[in-house]
Write an enzyme that holds these catalytic residues in place. Sequence first.
Site, PDB file in Angstrom:
ATOM      1  N   HIS A  20       0.836  -1.189   0.000  1.00  0.00           N
ATOM      2  CA  HIS A  20       0.000   0.000   0.000  1.00  0.00           C
ATOM      3  C   HIS A  20       0.875   1.245   0.000  1.00  0.00           C
ATOM      4  CE1 HIS A  20      -3.173   2.608   2.172  1.00  0.00           C
ATOM      5  NE2 HIS A  20      -3.377   2.647   0.871  1.00  0.00           N
ATOM      6  N   ASP A  28       7.450   7.561 -20.792  1.00  0.00           N
ATOM      7  CA  ASP A  28       7.772   7.592 -22.217  1.00  0.00           C
ATOM      8  C   ASP A  28       9.247   7.242 -22.380  1.00  0.00           C
ATOM      9  OD1 ASP A  28       9.308   9.983 -21.756  1.00  0.00           O
ATOM     10  OD2 ASP A  28       7.587  11.243 -22.221  1.00  0.00           O
ATOM     11  N   TYR A 118       5.551  14.452 -22.408  1.00  0.00           N
ATOM     12  CA  TYR A 118       4.980  14.364 -21.059  1.00  0.00           C
ATOM     13  C   TYR A 118       4.044  13.171 -20.864  1.00  0.00           C
ATOM     14  CZ  TYR A 118       6.962  19.002 -21.005  1.00  0.00           C
ATOM     15  OH  TYR A 118       7.836  20.061 -21.111  1.00  0.00           O
ATOM     16  N   ALA A 119       4.266  12.102 -21.595  1.00  0.00           N
ATOM     17  CA  ALA A 119       3.460  10.888 -21.453  1.00  0.00           C
ATOM     18  C   ALA A 119       4.065  10.029 -20.345  1.00  0.00           C
ATOM     19  CB  ALA A 119       3.387  10.137 -22.775  1.00  0.00           C
ATOM     20  N   ASN A 120       3.869  10.472 -19.120  1.00  0.00           N
ATOM     21  CA  ASN A 120       4.411   9.821 -17.930  1.00  0.00           C
ATOM     22  C   ASN A 120       3.390   9.924 -16.811  1.00  0.00           C
ATOM     23  OD1 ASN A 120       7.310   9.664 -18.962  1.00  0.00           O
ATOM     24  ND2 ASN A 120       6.971  11.877 -19.000  1.00  0.00           N
TER      25      ASN A 120
END
Length: 129
Positions: A20, A28, A118-120
């Site tokens: 948890h 990217d 910014y594909a993160n």
Amino acid sequence: MKKHGILNRELAGRFAKLGHTDRIVIADCGLPIPDGVPCIDLAYKLGEPSFLSILEVVLEDLVVEAAVAAEEVKTKNESIAGKLKDNLSNISYVSHEEFKELTKQAKLIIRTGETTPYANVILQSGVIF
């Protein structure tokens, strides 16, 4: 052999060890990987596998209670920003520089072949109960 879910044995094993609030990153192909953070590199050519295809299968296999993305995704990559908002109910945004700092605390980074900016995303593990 597993019938569904993540078939990649390294990913499946790492997911089984998450507790948890542990965090993983789906990245990217250009995001810097901090020293000491394990990286599973799924990229095999520019654009493949895509960020969204990996996000989709990870969300099918992992309980996610929160997420973090770079603020810049909202204006520099509206398509990815929209998909993040659609798929993650509890998402917050920080500057890209702060995002890169947060990746140093991740248990794992999954590197995709994604080439759009910014594909993160950082995903925080939840619990099933």
